[in-house]
Design an enzyme around this catalytic site. Structure first.
Site, PDB file in Angstrom:
ATOM      1  N   TYR A   1       0.820  -1.216   0.000  1.00 58.93           N
ATOM      2  CA  TYR A   1       0.000   0.000   0.000  1.00 58.93           C
ATOM      3  C   TYR A   1       0.854   1.267   0.000  1.00 58.93           C
ATOM      4  O   TYR A   1       0.429   2.312  -0.487  1.00 58.93           O
ATOM      5  CB  TYR A   1      -0.915   0.041   1.232  1.00 58.93           C
ATOM      6  CG  TYR A   1      -2.254  -0.629   1.054  1.00 58.93           C
ATOM      7  CD1 TYR A   1      -2.350  -1.943   0.634  1.00 58.93           C
ATOM      8  CD2 TYR A   1      -3.428   0.064   1.332  1.00 58.93           C
ATOM      9  CE1 TYR A   1      -3.588  -2.556   0.501  1.00 58.93           C
ATOM     10  CE2 TYR A   1      -4.670  -0.541   1.192  1.00 58.93           C
ATOM     11  CZ  TYR A   1      -4.739  -1.849   0.783  1.00 58.93           C
ATOM     12  OH  TYR A   1      -5.964  -2.452   0.652  1.00 58.93           O
TER      13      TYR A   1
ATOM     14  N   ASP B   1     -12.321  -9.110   4.593  1.00 57.76           N
ATOM     15  CA  ASP B   1     -13.630  -9.095   3.925  1.00 57.76           C
ATOM     16  C   ASP B   1     -14.183 -10.514   3.825  1.00 57.76           C
ATOM     17  O   ASP B   1     -15.371 -10.758   4.033  1.00 57.76           O
ATOM     18  CB  ASP B   1     -13.526  -8.505   2.506  1.00 57.76           C
ATOM     19  CG  ASP B   1     -13.871  -7.018   2.462  1.00 57.76           C
ATOM     20  OD1 ASP B   1     -13.587  -6.316   3.457  1.00 57.76           O
ATOM     21  OD2 ASP B   1     -14.419  -6.556   1.435  1.00 57.76           O
TER      22      ASP B   1
ATOM     23  N   LYS C   1       3.147 -15.343   2.202  1.00 52.04           N
ATOM     24  CA  LYS C   1       3.302 -16.088   0.945  1.00 52.04           C
ATOM     25  C   LYS C   1       4.789 -16.378   0.776  1.00 52.04           C
ATOM     26  O   LYS C   1       5.430 -15.994  -0.212  1.00 52.04           O
ATOM     27  CB  LYS C   1       2.724 -15.245  -0.219  1.00 52.04           C
ATOM     28  CG  LYS C   1       2.612 -15.978  -1.543  1.00 52.04           C
ATOM     29  CD  LYS C   1       1.555 -17.076  -1.575  1.00 52.04           C
ATOM     30  CE  LYS C   1       1.585 -17.810  -2.904  1.00 52.04           C
ATOM     31  NZ  LYS C   1       0.677 -18.980  -2.927  1.00 52.04           N
TER      32      LYS C   1
ATOM     33  N   ASP D   1      -6.340  -6.984   4.182  1.00 50.38           N
ATOM     34  CA  ASP D   1      -7.491  -6.330   3.551  1.00 50.38           C
ATOM     35  C   ASP D   1      -8.411  -7.391   2.945  1.00 50.38           C
ATOM     36  O   ASP D   1      -9.620  -7.396   3.175  1.00 50.38           O
ATOM     37  CB  ASP D   1      -6.993  -5.366   2.467  1.00 50.38           C
ATOM     38  CG  ASP D   1      -8.139  -4.693   1.733  1.00 50.38           C
ATOM     39  OD1 ASP D   1      -9.070  -4.223   2.412  1.00 50.38           O
ATOM     40  OD2 ASP D   1      -8.115  -4.656   0.487  1.00 50.38           O
TER      41      ASP D   1
ATOM     42  N   ASP E   1      -3.123 -18.218   0.452  1.00 49.93           N
ATOM     43  CA  ASP E   1      -4.168 -18.910  -0.317  1.00 49.93           C
ATOM     44  C   ASP E   1      -4.832 -19.991   0.553  1.00 49.93           C
ATOM     45  O   ASP E   1      -6.058 -20.120   0.590  1.00 49.93           O
ATOM     46  CB  ASP E   1      -3.613 -19.484  -1.643  1.00 49.93           C
ATOM     47  CG  ASP E   1      -2.301 -20.241  -1.475  1.00 49.93           C
ATOM     48  OD1 ASP E   1      -1.682 -20.180  -0.383  1.00 49.93           O
ATOM     49  OD2 ASP E   1      -1.888 -20.920  -2.447  1.00 49.93           O
TER      50      ASP E   1
HETATM   51  C1  IPM Z   1     -10.358  -1.262   4.253  1.00 58.94           C
HETATM   52  C2  IPM Z   1     -10.669  -0.640   2.935  1.00 58.94           C
HETATM   53  C3  IPM Z   1      -9.539   0.314   2.549  1.00 58.94           C
HETATM   54  C4  IPM Z   1      -8.267  -0.488   2.447  1.00 58.94           C
HETATM   55  C5  IPM Z   1      -9.794   1.103   1.254  1.00 58.94           C
HETATM   56  C6  IPM Z   1     -11.067   1.910   1.314  1.00 58.94           C
HETATM   57  C7  IPM Z   1      -8.627   1.990   0.896  1.00 58.94           C
HETATM   58  O1  IPM Z   1     -10.891  -1.605   1.975  1.00 58.94           O
HETATM   59  O2  IPM Z   1     -10.122  -0.513   5.240  1.00 58.94           O
HETATM   60  O3  IPM Z   1     -10.354  -2.488   4.337  1.00 58.94           O
HETATM   61  O4  IPM Z   1      -7.991  -1.115   1.411  1.00 58.94           O
HETATM   62  O5  IPM Z   1      -7.499  -0.465   3.399  1.00 58.94           O
HETATM   63 MG    MG Z   2     -10.960  -3.608   2.754  1.00 55.30          MG
END
Ligand code: IPM
Ligand code: MG
Length: 379
Positions: free
Chosen positions: A146, A258, A197, A254, A230
């Site tokens: 990032y 999710d 990884k 990240d 993975d």
């Molecule tokens: C998160 C989000 C952010 C990230 C985005 C909005 C930049 O997806 O906080 O998980 O990738 O860190």
């Molecule tokens: Mg995110």
């Protein structure tokens, strides 16, 4: 010494999209703890996003920056949305979430994943898979791909364009986030799973070596395992209850968070805490925010689930305000509200009643009254 020195300073920044709606509810919860439980804190509300941009030319105006600079904890709503077109990319970037994470060095991002039995119908995973799911993903938040340099898009001599980013981690960046993970595991079930990884990437080879070295040197009492990313993604879906604390780099965290969110029923349920370095007084600056983001499709309708934000307040009570009992109380109240059937649209069953954000706030506040009452009876 003034009376205010033991007061924690909280900056409340609703931001954009559904941010202000959900933050309004968690603000009510904070007020409840200030008034009913005497939690010493001063709150300061500040604006962020399109509205201050139109007035001042900055998404993060001076007084908001000052409130956040001075705060022990920031309660953050959300940023972004379709209206972002009205804000030029440069102005966006200057006060953006990534720059705030970097400015305050909020390197340890905690994303707890809990499967609430009351919500098992809302999860795409089977109830038997969800049984006992309770783990925390610790995502490194201020380095990795990032932030690595060089980065960019260039045009090659042959006319092709080439995009490039740099994945990088240093010893200390790896060790400090691993330390957070080991310390947290000691307060839980004593297990850390480090995700990388290392079969492909040098950054991951170093990551694994440093996590292992720190473990041997200082945290041998904690059980440490390693997974390739993975495989970790598959294990989160196959048997999420095996995890206690998972620690990983910025991008892997990240993606995996999710994925893991689905065990909790809805992204709307997920809280988070982003922690900075520990200062000489043992305190660390922190930003608390729901994981869901600005959800522009439902913004302004008053139907967003405020529980991600409210549960972020529970994390604030535990990690900044040093009120573990109050954190437990709030988490119990959320459980109680859900068990009593309180549902916003994102977690409602077909045909079931759907509460507005404010009604969900009401449900949590009344559950807080009940749970606090029960606790007094027991004492
Ligand atoms: C998160 C989000 C952010 C990230 C985005 C909005 C930049 O997806 O906080 O998980 O990738 O860190
Ligand atoms: Mg995110």
């Amino acid at each position: 010494m003034s009376a205010s020195t033991n007061m924690s300073r909280i900056a409340v920044v609703g931001g954009e999209g559904i941010g202000p709606e959900v933050t309004a509810q968690s603000r009510r919860v904070l007020d409840w703890f200030a008034v009913r439980r005497g939690v010493p804190m001063v709150m300061r509300e500040a604006q962020y996003g399109l509205i201050p941009y139109l007035a001042t030319g900055k998404v993060l105006p001076e007084d908001t920056a000052q409130a956040m600079d001075e705060a022990d904890a920031i309660l953050w709503g959300a940023t972004g949305g379709p209206e972002t077109r009205e804000v030029p990319a440069e102005a966006r970037k200057a006060g953006g979430l990534l720059s705030l994470r970097s400015k305050y060095d909020l390197y340890a991002n905690l994303r707890p994943i809990r499967a609430n039995p009351a919500l098992s119908e809302s999860s795409p995973l089977k109830a038997r898979v969800l049984k006992g799911v309770d783990f925390v993903i610790i995502r490194e938040l201020t380095s990795g791909i990032y932030f690595g340099e060089p980065r960019g898009i260039e045009t090659l001599a042959n006319g092709q364009r080439r995009g490039f980013n740099t994945e990088q981690y240093t010893t200390s960046q790896i060790r400090r986030v691993a330390r957070t993970a080991f310390e947290l595991a000691r307060t839980r079930r004593g297990k850390v799973c480090s995700v990388d990884k290392a079969n492909v990437l040098e950054t991951s080879v170093l990551w694994r070596e440093e996590v292992t070295a720190l473990h041997t040197e200082e945290f041998a009492d904690v059980e440490l395992s390693h997974l390739y990313v993975d495989n970790a993604a598959m294990q989160i879906v196959r048997e999420p209850s095996q995890f206690d604390v998972m620690v990983t780099g910025n991008m892997f965290g990240d993606i995996l968070s999710d994925c893991a969110a689905m065990a909790s029923g809805s992204l709307g349920m997920l809280p988070s805490a982003s922690l900075g370095p520990v200062d000489p007084f043992g305190r660390r600056k922190a930003l608390y925010e729901p994981v869901h983001g600005s959800a522009p499709d439902i913004a302004g309708k008053g139907i967003a689930n405020p529980l991600g934000s409210i549960l972020s307040v529970a994390m604030m009570l535990r990690l900044t305000l040093d009120r573990p009992d109050d954190a437990d109380l709030l988490e119990k109240a959320v459980d109680r509200a859900l068990t009593n059937g309180a549902r916003t649209a994102d977690i409602a069953e077909a045909g079931g009643r759907r509460l507005s954000s404010t009604e969900m706030g009401d449900a949590v506040l009344s559950a807080l009254d009940q749970v606090a009452h029960d606790a007094r009876e027991k004492a």
